[in-house]
Design a protein around this motif. Structure first.
Motif, PDB file in Angstrom:
ATOM      1  N   ARG A 201     -43.138  10.324  -0.475  1.00 40.00           N
ATOM      2  CA  ARG A 201     -41.744  10.439  -0.038  1.00 40.00           C
ATOM      3  C   ARG A 201     -41.402   9.351   0.959  1.00 40.00           C
ATOM      4  O   ARG A 201     -40.315   8.803   0.967  1.00 40.00           O
ATOM      5  CB  ARG A 201     -41.487  11.815   0.581  1.00 40.00           C
ATOM      6  CG  ARG A 201     -41.197  12.895  -0.443  1.00 40.00           C
ATOM      7  CD  ARG A 201     -40.460  14.058   0.203  1.00 40.00           C
ATOM      8  NE  ARG A 201     -41.250  14.663   1.272  1.00 40.00           N
ATOM      9  CZ  ARG A 201     -42.080  15.698   1.083  1.00 40.00           C
ATOM     10  NH1 ARG A 201     -42.228  16.217  -0.123  1.00 40.00           N
ATOM     11  NH2 ARG A 201     -42.739  16.212   2.081  1.00 40.00           N
TER      12      ARG A 201
ATOM     13  N   SER B 171     -40.812   6.333  -0.831  1.00 44.97           N
ATOM     14  CA  SER B 171     -39.570   6.437  -1.600  1.00 44.97           C
ATOM     15  C   SER B 171     -38.330   6.493  -0.715  1.00 44.97           C
ATOM     16  O   SER B 171     -37.264   6.887  -1.173  1.00 44.97           O
ATOM     17  CB  SER B 171     -39.605   7.681  -2.468  1.00 44.97           C
ATOM     18  OG  SER B 171     -40.767   7.719  -3.217  1.00 44.97           O
ATOM     19  N   THR B 172     -38.441   6.186   0.538  1.00 44.79           N
ATOM     20  CA  THR B 172     -37.333   6.139   1.513  1.00 44.79           C
ATOM     21  C   THR B 172     -36.758   7.509   1.846  1.00 44.79           C
ATOM     22  O   THR B 172     -35.691   7.610   2.398  1.00 44.79           O
ATOM     23  CB  THR B 172     -36.152   5.257   1.046  1.00 44.79           C
ATOM     24  OG1 THR B 172     -35.454   5.953   0.017  1.00 44.79           O
ATOM     25  CG2 THR B 172     -36.600   3.918   0.541  1.00 44.79           C
ATOM     26  N   LEU B 173     -37.476   8.568   1.494  1.00 42.34           N
ATOM     27  CA  LEU B 173     -36.887   9.884   1.690  1.00 42.34           C
ATOM     28  C   LEU B 173     -37.441  10.597   2.912  1.00 42.34           C
ATOM     29  O   LEU B 173     -37.092  11.734   3.181  1.00 42.34           O
ATOM     30  CB  LEU B 173     -37.117  10.738   0.444  1.00 42.34           C
ATOM     31  CG  LEU B 173     -36.457  10.145  -0.802  1.00 42.34           C
ATOM     32  CD1 LEU B 173     -36.901  10.884  -2.039  1.00 42.34           C
ATOM     33  CD2 LEU B 173     -34.951  10.164  -0.686  1.00 42.34           C
ATOM     34  N   GLN B 174     -38.306   9.929   3.620  1.00 35.94           N
ATOM     35  CA  GLN B 174     -38.880  10.572   4.796  1.00 35.94           C
ATOM     36  C   GLN B 174     -39.153   9.502   5.833  1.00 35.94           C
ATOM     37  O   GLN B 174     -39.479   8.366   5.491  1.00 35.94           O
ATOM     38  CB  GLN B 174     -40.166  11.278   4.384  1.00 35.94           C
ATOM     39  CG  GLN B 174     -40.731  12.160   5.454  1.00 35.94           C
ATOM     40  CD  GLN B 174     -41.832  13.062   4.905  1.00 35.94           C
ATOM     41  OE1 GLN B 174     -41.618  13.828   3.974  1.00 35.94           O
ATOM     42  NE2 GLN B 174     -42.995  12.941   5.479  1.00 35.94           N
ATOM     43  N   GLU B 175     -38.995   9.880   7.087  1.00 33.92           N
ATOM     44  CA  GLU B 175     -39.230   8.917   8.157  1.00 33.92           C
ATOM     45  C   GLU B 175     -40.694   8.969   8.571  1.00 33.92           C
ATOM     46  O   GLU B 175     -41.333  10.000   8.486  1.00 33.92           O
ATOM     47  CB  GLU B 175     -38.365   9.254   9.374  1.00 33.92           C
ATOM     48  CG  GLU B 175     -36.892   9.397   9.068  1.00 33.92           C
ATOM     49  CD  GLU B 175     -36.306   8.171   8.408  1.00 33.92           C
ATOM     50  OE1 GLU B 175     -36.552   7.063   8.939  1.00 33.92           O
ATOM     51  OE2 GLU B 175     -35.641   8.292   7.364  1.00 33.92           O
ATOM     52  N   ALA B 176     -41.201   7.824   9.039  1.00 42.21           N
ATOM     53  CA  ALA B 176     -42.561   7.811   9.579  1.00 42.21           C
ATOM     54  C   ALA B 176     -42.467   7.748  11.098  1.00 42.21           C
ATOM     55  O   ALA B 176     -41.484   7.251  11.638  1.00 42.21           O
ATOM     56  CB  ALA B 176     -43.315   6.599   9.055  1.00 42.21           C
TER      57      ALA B 176
ATOM     58  N   LEU C  57     -39.303   0.944   5.527  1.00 39.93           N
ATOM     59  CA  LEU C  57     -38.831   1.955   6.476  1.00 39.93           C
ATOM     60  C   LEU C  57     -37.410   1.674   6.976  1.00 39.93           C
ATOM     61  O   LEU C  57     -36.736   2.573   7.444  1.00 39.93           O
ATOM     62  CB  LEU C  57     -39.789   2.063   7.652  1.00 39.93           C
ATOM     63  CG  LEU C  57     -41.191   2.578   7.275  1.00 39.93           C
ATOM     64  CD1 LEU C  57     -42.071   2.635   8.507  1.00 39.93           C
ATOM     65  CD2 LEU C  57     -41.122   3.939   6.605  1.00 39.93           C
TER      66      LEU C  57
ATOM     67  N   LYS D  57     -33.884   0.480   3.367  1.00 40.82           N
ATOM     68  CA  LYS D  57     -34.035   1.495   2.327  1.00 40.82           C
ATOM     69  C   LYS D  57     -33.239   1.149   1.076  1.00 40.82           C
ATOM     70  O   LYS D  57     -33.691   1.374  -0.042  1.00 40.82           O
ATOM     71  CB  LYS D  57     -33.597   2.845   2.873  1.00 40.82           C
ATOM     72  CG  LYS D  57     -34.464   3.290   4.024  1.00 40.82           C
ATOM     73  CD  LYS D  57     -34.063   4.663   4.524  1.00 40.82           C
ATOM     74  CE  LYS D  57     -35.025   5.073   5.635  1.00 40.82           C
ATOM     75  NZ  LYS D  57     -34.917   6.457   5.991  1.00 40.82           N
TER      76      LYS D  57
END
Lengths: 296, 1199
Positions: A46, A49-54, A67, A70
């Motif tokens: 994810r 896939s740009t759907l979650q932040e790190a 990151l 996107k």
């Protein structure tokens, strides 16, 4: 083009650390991400896939910073989530066409051609005008695959794609992935070792958010080649063996346990040396050894 | 098993935070409503104490109604939960019994529900007991409280809230269990809401009130129905008992609830997959290609602005289609349409008579759909925001290559497309309604202009807001709840001190439409407010875009982390621009409303009133000269909404001593500027009260007794920009109507004082007497038109725009044109009262003659419908009044239409301004059935030319009985000679209802008719009943004779003026001794009857010979000023009547005679010739009776 992941960390608000200093370099071709349920595979995917932040770390896709840039990533991305649903009251052609528009396939003829090809390819042609609400799990999964392949993605991320597929469908899908050509990065997460063995040129094993192994499947097998021993025992003996041997897997065959043991030498004469398998590698990393994460 | 499921349900709920939040909401709302100024929503005004059982019951019912959403959340999910969490397969395969499962879940949830709603009585009790210590309600200590009585809290809760919860709970439970979807539950809630508001619509209609009370599922209209005639003293002591209509209503709905539960049991199936109702045919498959042989073609992916536009259109249409396919959506729309069509059967009713379905009235009717629009807006904003996440398509969708704002913007646009189409459908409905009334003047442009501006803008604003709320709170249900909280907050902003429209979201509506003046001057502020609120909402929306969830992150700081990336240059510039627009529009509105014009908060307004009274009250009765002549030149500039008036008054000292100081009170209107004010002799300003526009001039030479002074002045009315709340509606583009209140007047004006006793109490001021005592000599010296003048000579030149006609009292002397302006010179040839109006509009004129009197109606072209009725009304009135009272004093009578910003007609000397809204578009279909109020109002206003203008009465208690009541009587007599008795009966029934409701809302004290102090329900409604009964008892001629003598005694006289005692003197003289008691009952006291027929039977003794036996009961009651009643001994003449059925199957009286009643229970045996159908006591409702429906009964035949 390479996908380079460096020191990626992620802790959820409930305190679970999903990703611990993950660093991976993924080249074009098929890359297998192997790990048990809850290992952090989906979190990692994810994030790519740009759907979650790190929380920290970086992911670079060629020159693109995944990151932050996107939009750029999404242009080249084909993503199949592990668990997904569909709008129930819409048929497959309509939704696929809809998604094709969103993907930026502006030419109407091209759109039609690619939608039809994908429906054929995923064997959904016959059911294309049926409402998605009436699809079986396997059909839905195939629809998910179809949408991930719209618009010739350069980065394909498929999260547990073979779950819910019957063997024939699974084969067809794996073939499909392998056809996608050399200049695409395909990341495939799975807990089925077979998938990786058959397809991937490169792989990583992760568990509890950490990378336990990375390299090619063949190298991995070579590492344990000649060290895997098997023996069929009785249930009563199981406890005893568990104590004394480094068991990497146990399974029942016709109701009797068969254990595999990792050992440089023959544990004892009753064991039989067997040809190493990727599965043995997997179990070795997950349960067998006390090995910690490999450092990059 | 049952017990376990029940216990499981309780323990499950115990651990859910939501339940505690619900309880908190219920408790806090109940607490806040009591311990805040809002307690008045329960009806705690005037004499009704804040903790009276009526207020507590009303609040309990209202709260359980408002919070019904919580019931849907609790009861609806009891079963749906299993489907939502996909646990149904596990549960249903266990060996539990269906009945245990359903009952256990229902019981457990219901108990939880009752516990949550107990917050109502707990909150109310806490509120009342802590009210005096809360810091924000400082005047609590001043409030008079009744002693605490626990039953007053528990009775309404147990009887009504719990039953409501059971009813609603069962229905929600059923829809949840059978529908298996949350949305079905909501839809059902909406249907119930509609049923209840339908009941509301029909409650207004006298004939179907009781039906509406029976059918309201929430029982709150039932409560309203039962308490509608309760006097303040009853409201302070009584609880609504569970009997009669209330009992039936509860039984009906409890029955429905039990049926719903039984239905749930039979309809509910443990099968996880249900058989679809419609079986689809399998589509034959053709053209299957081997998957392996297919090559995925290469495609061109283009991502640029065009693509984004394509994506936006694609998604907008996609969401639009998604919503219109929703069954609940269709249900809401269909129910809404039904609601409209049902409401359309009673269009603008007045006395049960419809109006013509002009486009604007139909648009107002369509406004009834606003509620449904709002439900759609709030509900589907939530649904769409959550759509992808609910079907778990969000991750796929969110990975699509499009900017983040496109998703939300296209959701918004999808809804806008829905509104646009729905409005089109509504317009179509409107046209159908018009056609069904046989009305074909469709003003399509007006439909579009109204609905696609005000309505659409309103919806767009709320949609933006709802999306903002949903995105930010990121919890669908909480989002809905917050939207509702927002509504409530918005409606009480005023009470919280935020009165300016700049605070009220989506304020600045389009205002009232008038055929005469269209949207007039409301358009400019409307545009500015829209700009302001759109800028505001777009900022909110942009914030929503930044924080919207894309991907799997739901925690706020992560959303911000992702959101920061969306704040690119373009976005930031966009937000800054929007913010600038918001500030600019806000500043412009502020400049217009509070710099160019004065904006006064109601508190400040009240402060000023208090100050006025404190400073100047001492001058109230100071000797002043009287105006004896007004000669003015008034120039109206209707298209600038300005006028100037210049000219002079002659003031005469009618006292016996010289007057040195002249007190001038100028109009307090903001727009008024005095150009100059001077006397024809030297004078200096001695006192200046600029704040109150009050000046004391000291004449160098005192004005000797009997001497006159000429006062010249110039005053201008200037409209600057726009004002809060739309501004003045007197001087408008087309349809200007104002009177001499804008001109200087003499001395202190007690009308400017604070009138509300509650407010006065807060300020430690004595309660305000509404009027002077009837024998107050100061009062006898002044007429109802004030103490500025007796009779005056009047002359006026009015000029106006070239396309308009301007009219003032008097006869037209000359009419001419100068440039593009028209001039009219009016002069009255006899003294008239000091009360004159000026109107100007683009009129058409209808002329006629009655004897030597010119009759004219100035009307808006297109409003020809009722001109003949008005003309006839004037003629019939002139005939009757001339024959029975005295000759008409003028050679002319004119009616002038004015815009519907007010709904009244008013009589000035030979002129009657008449509102567009109350007669010009009335539609009297069936002269036998519909009350012709156009004719009636005309007759009433004509009567004022006698009662008010020929005879001016003193400005003391009881004065309105001499103008309004006498005019009511006069008009009733004109009506009586024109229409059938049945129509009179119907009219009086409306009057009775309005009187009884009026007294229920009395804030100070109910007065007997002879001492009425400006109480409309007494001097209009009660007076109609009393005078009608009086002429029935003593004869029309006798009443007329009394009126005639009174007229003769007082006609055209200056001070002192007559009082009600002077009229009663003549009435008493005309009343026979045996009926003298009536005068005391009717005029001097408040007297009520409880007449009832217990049984009626008849026996056919021979052919055409029937013996009717009636058992009736009567009670006579006397009420004090709070409505506390005491029984009186009976010694009264009361009608006994028997009806038969005519061939046309109508009721016709075969027997009607007054009998002397001296005791409560009475039996009568009466012989009649025709077969009796119904019979009873006081069948025509001549006496005031709170239960007028039980006066007659159908006759039972006996062998």
């Amino acid at each position: 083009m390479q996908l380079i992941i460096k020191d990626l960390n992620k802790t959820y608000s409930n305190g679970v650390q999903a990703l611990k200093d993950i660093s991976l370099t993924i080249n074009q071709g098929m890359f297998g991400l192997l790990g048990p349920n809850g290992a952090g595979k989906s979190s990692l995917m994810r994030t790519i896939s740009t759907l979650q932040e790190a929380d920290s770390g970086s992911i670079m896709l060629g020159d693109i910073n995944v990151l932050t840039q996107k939009e750029e990533v999404r242009k080249t991305l084909g993503y199949l989530p592990q668990e997904f649903g569909v709008y129930p009251k819409i048929d497959a052609v309509t939704l696929l066409n809809h998604l094709a528009v969103l993907k930026g396939i502006t030419d109407k003829k091209e759109r039609k051609a690619v939608v039809e090809a994908l429906l054929h390819k995923t064997n959904l042609w016959a059911a294309r005008e049926k409402n998605l609400g009436g699809y079986s799990g396997g059909m839905k999964q195939r629809f998910g695959i179809a949408q991930a392949l719209l618009a010739n993605p350069k980065l394909i991320i498929v999260d547990e794609p073979t779950a819910g597929l019957d063997p024939a469908e699974r084969n067809r899908f794996l073939n499909l992935l392998s056809e996608l050509g050399e200049n695409t990065i395909v990341i495939l997460s799975t807990h089925i070792v077979e998938d990786v063995k058959e397809l991937c040129t490169d792989m990583a094993i992760i568990n509890k958010g950490q990378v336990l192994y990375k390299g090619s499947p063949l190298d991995a097998i070579a590492e344990v080649e000649g060290k895997v021993w098997k023996k069929r025992i009785t249930k009563a003996e199981l406890e005893e063996y568990r104590k004394n041997f480094n068991i990497i897997s146990e399974r029942l065959i016709a109701g009797r346990p068969e254990i595999s043991v990792l050992s440089d030498q023959s544990p004892d004469a009753s064991f039989e040396r067997v040809a190493a398998d990727l599965e043995d590698v997997y179990f070795t990393h997950i349960f067998g050894s006390q090995q910690t994460a490999v450092n990059s | 098993m049952l017990k376990e499921i029940f216990r499981f349900e309780l323990s499950y709920r115990k651990n859910r935070a939501a339940n505690y939040i619900y309880f908190g909401i219920v408790f806090l709302m109940s607490f806040a409503i009591v311990a805040s100024p809002l307690v008045s929503v329960g009806g705690a005004i005037g004499q009704i104490k804040p903790n009276s059982p009526f207020v507590i019951s009303g609040l309990t019912m209202a709260l359980s109604y408002v919070l019904m959403m919580i019931a849907s959340a609790i009861m609806g999910v009891a079963i749906v939960r299993d489907f939502d969490h996909n646990t149904e397969a596990i549960l249903f395969s266990t060996p539990m019994k269906k009945i245990d499962y359903l009952l256990g879940r229902f019981g457990g949830s219901f108990i939880v529900l009752i516990l949550i709603f107990s917050g109502i009585w707990m909150g109310l009790m806490t509120g009342y007991s802590l009210g005096k210590v809360v810091p924000w309600e400082t005047d609590w200590k001043e409030k008079e409280m009744l002693p605490f009585h626990a039953w007053h809290f528990f009775q309404p809760f147990l009887f009504y809230t719990v039953s409501n919860l059971f009813i609603m709970g069962s229905l929600f439970f059923m829809s949840g269990a059978l529908g298996r979807k949350t949305i079905v539950i909501y839809t059902q809630g909406i249907v119930l809401l509609v049923l209840s508001s339908l009941a509301d619509t029909f409650l207004g209609n006298l004939e179907s009130k009781e039906m509406a009370a029976l059918l309201d599922p929430f029982g709150s209209r039932t409560f309203d129905f039962i308490t509608q005639y309760w006097t303040p003293s009853e409201k302070n002591t009584l609880l609504v008992p569970l009997e009669g209509v209330m009992l039936y209503n509860r039984l009906i709905w409890m029955g429905v609830a039990v049926a719903a539960l039984i239905g749930t049991y039979y309809g509910f199936s443990f099968n996880v997959v249900r058989n679809s109702l419609i079986k689809r045919k399998a589509v034959p498959v053709k053209g299957i290609v081997q998957p392996d042989a297919v090559v995925i073609p290469a495609v061109k992916q283009v991502i640029n602005l065009n693509t984004h536009i394509r994506q936006f259109i694609q998604l907008s249409v996609f969401y639009f289609k998604m919503v219109i396919k929703e069954i609940p959506f269709l249900a809401i729309v269909i129910v809404g349409m039904l609601f409209l069509f049902l409401s359309a059967t009673q269009l603008n009713q007045l006395y049960g008579t419809n109006s013509y379905p002009t486009t604007y009235s139909v648009i107002e009717l369509l406004g009834g759909f606003t509620l449904f629009f709002l439900i759609i807006a709030i509900f589907y904003s939530g649904e769409l925001v959550w759509k992808e996440r609910e079907v778990k398509f969000n991750l796929i969708n969110d990975a699509m290559p499009m900017p983040s704002f496109i998703g939300l913007v296209s959701k918004f646009t999808g809804l806008i497309i829905i509104y646009v189409l729905l409005i089109l459908v509504l317009i179509f409905c409107g046209i159908i309604i018009q056609v069904s009334y046989g009305y074909f003047k469709f003003e399509l442009a007006l439909y579009f202009r109204s609905l696609y501006t005000g309505t659409l803008a309103f919806l767009a604003l709320y949609t933006l807001l709802a999306i903002f709320i949903q995105v930010l709170v990121n919890n669908k249900f909480l989002g809905f709840a917050l939207c509702i909280v927002f509504f409530i907050l918005r409606s009480v902003l005023g009470q919280l001190g935020l009165e300016h429209n700049l605070w009220r979201f989506a304020s600045g509506g389009l205002g009232t439409f008038s055929d005469m003046n269209a949207y007039g001057h409301y358009v400019t502020p409307f545009n500015w407010y829209q700009l302001y609120w759109f800028a505001f909402s777009i900022i909110l929306f942009s914030v929503a875009v930044v924080f919207s969830v894309r991907g799997s992150e739901a925690v706020m700081n992560m959303r911000w982390k992702a959101g920061k990336l969306r704040l690119n240059r373009a976005m930031v510039i966009f937000m800054i621009t929007t913010f600038s627009v918001f500030i600019f529009a806000g500043a412009y509105i502020y400049y217009n409303t509070t710099v160019l014009n004065t904006f006064t908060k109601s508190d400040d307004q009240e402060d000023q009133q208090e100050e006025y009274e404190k400073t100047l009250k001492k001058y109230e009765f100071i000797a002043q000269p009287k105006i004896t002549e007004a000669n003015l030149k008034v120039d109206i500039y209707p298209y600038d909404r300005n006028f100037t008036a210049e000219g002079y008054f002659w003031l005469k000292n009618k006292t016996n001593s010289p007057i040195q100081d002249i007190h001038i009170q100028n109009s307090p209107d903001d727009n008024i500027t005095i150009g100059y004010l001077k006397f024809d002799r030297e004078a200096t300003i001695k006192e200046k009260h600029e704040d109150f526009n009050y000046f004391v001039y000291e004449l160098a030479q005192p004005l000797a007794a009997g001497d006159s002074v000429k006062m010249s002045f110039k005053t201008s009315f200037l409209t600057k920009g726009f004002q809060q709340g739309g501004g003045n509606s007197s001087i408008v583009f087309n349809g200007t109507f104002f009177n001499n209140q804008f001109f200087p007047s003499l001395g202190y004006n007690e009308n400017f004082e604070l009138g509300d006793d509650d407010e006065r109490k807060k300020r430690k001021m004595k309660p305000k007497e509404r009027m002077l005592e009837r024998n107050d000599p100061r009062g006898l010296q002044q007429s109802l038109f004030g103490d500025d003048a007796d009779h005056i000579r009047f002359e006026m030149v009015v000029s106006t725009a070239g396309d308009q006609i301007a009219i003032a009292p008097g006869y037209l002397q000359k009419e001419w044109k100068e440039g593009d302006r028209k001039f009219f010179h009016y002069k009255m040839d006899a003294p008239m009262c000091n009360f004159y109006s000026i109107v100007s509009a683009r009129y058409a004129v209808k002329r006629d003659k009655w004897n030597e009197v010119n009759l004219e109606i100035y009307y808006h072209p297109g409003h020809e419908y009722n001109l003949d009725k008005m003309m006839q009304g004037m003629k019939d009135a002139l005939t009757y009044y001339t024959n029975n009272f005295s000759p008409y004093q003028y050679r002319q009578a004119r009616i002038m239409e004015f815009p519907r910003y007010s709904s009244f007609a008013q009589s000035f000397a030979n002129t009657i301004p008449f509102s567009e809204g109350i007669g010009f578009i009335a539609k009297v279909d069936d002269p036998e059935k519909d009350i012709d109020y156009v004719y009636y109002v005309t007759a009433h206003e004509m009567a004022h030319q006698w009662w008010g203008h020929q005879v001016m009465e003193a400005g003391v208690k009881g004065n309105a009985m001499l103008s309004e009541s006498m005019s009511q009587y006069a008009a009733l007599m004109v009506l009586k000679h024109k229409f059938a008795p049945e129509m009179m009966e119907r009219y009086l029934k409306y009057e009775l209802d309005r009187y009884l409701r009026g007294r229920a809302f009395e804030r100070k004290k109910e007065q007997p008719l002879e001492l009425v102090e400006g109480q409309g329900y007494i001097h209009y409604q009660k007076a109609s009943l009393i005078f009608y009964a009086l002429q029935d008892y003593i004869g029309e001629d006798s009443v007329n004779a009394a009126f005639r003598r009174y007229n003769k005694e007082w006609r055209f006289k200056d001070a002192p003026y007559p009082t009600s005692a002077d009229l009663l003197k003549h009435i008493k003289k005309a009343t026979p001794d045996s009926l003298q008691y009536l005068i005391h009952d009717m005029f001097e006291t408040i007297t009520l009857f409880e007449n009832k027929t217990d049984s009626v039977s008849s026996r056919e003794l021979a052919k055409d010979k029937f013996e009717v036996t009636l058992k009736v009961s009567s009670e006579k009651l006397r009420a004090d000023s709070t409505g506390t009643e005491t029984n009186l001994p009976l010694n009264d003449w009361i009608d006994i009547g028997i009806y038969t059925k005519t061939k046309a199957s109508k009721d016709s009286l075969v027997y009607l005679k007054k009998h002397k009643i001296t005791k409560k229970e009475n039996t009568f045996k009466i012989m009649v010739k025709d077969k009796p159908r119904k019979a009873g006591i006081d069948p025509m409702h001549k006496l005031i009776d709170r239960h007028s429906d039980d006066n007659t009964k159908i006759v039972v035949s006996k062998k």
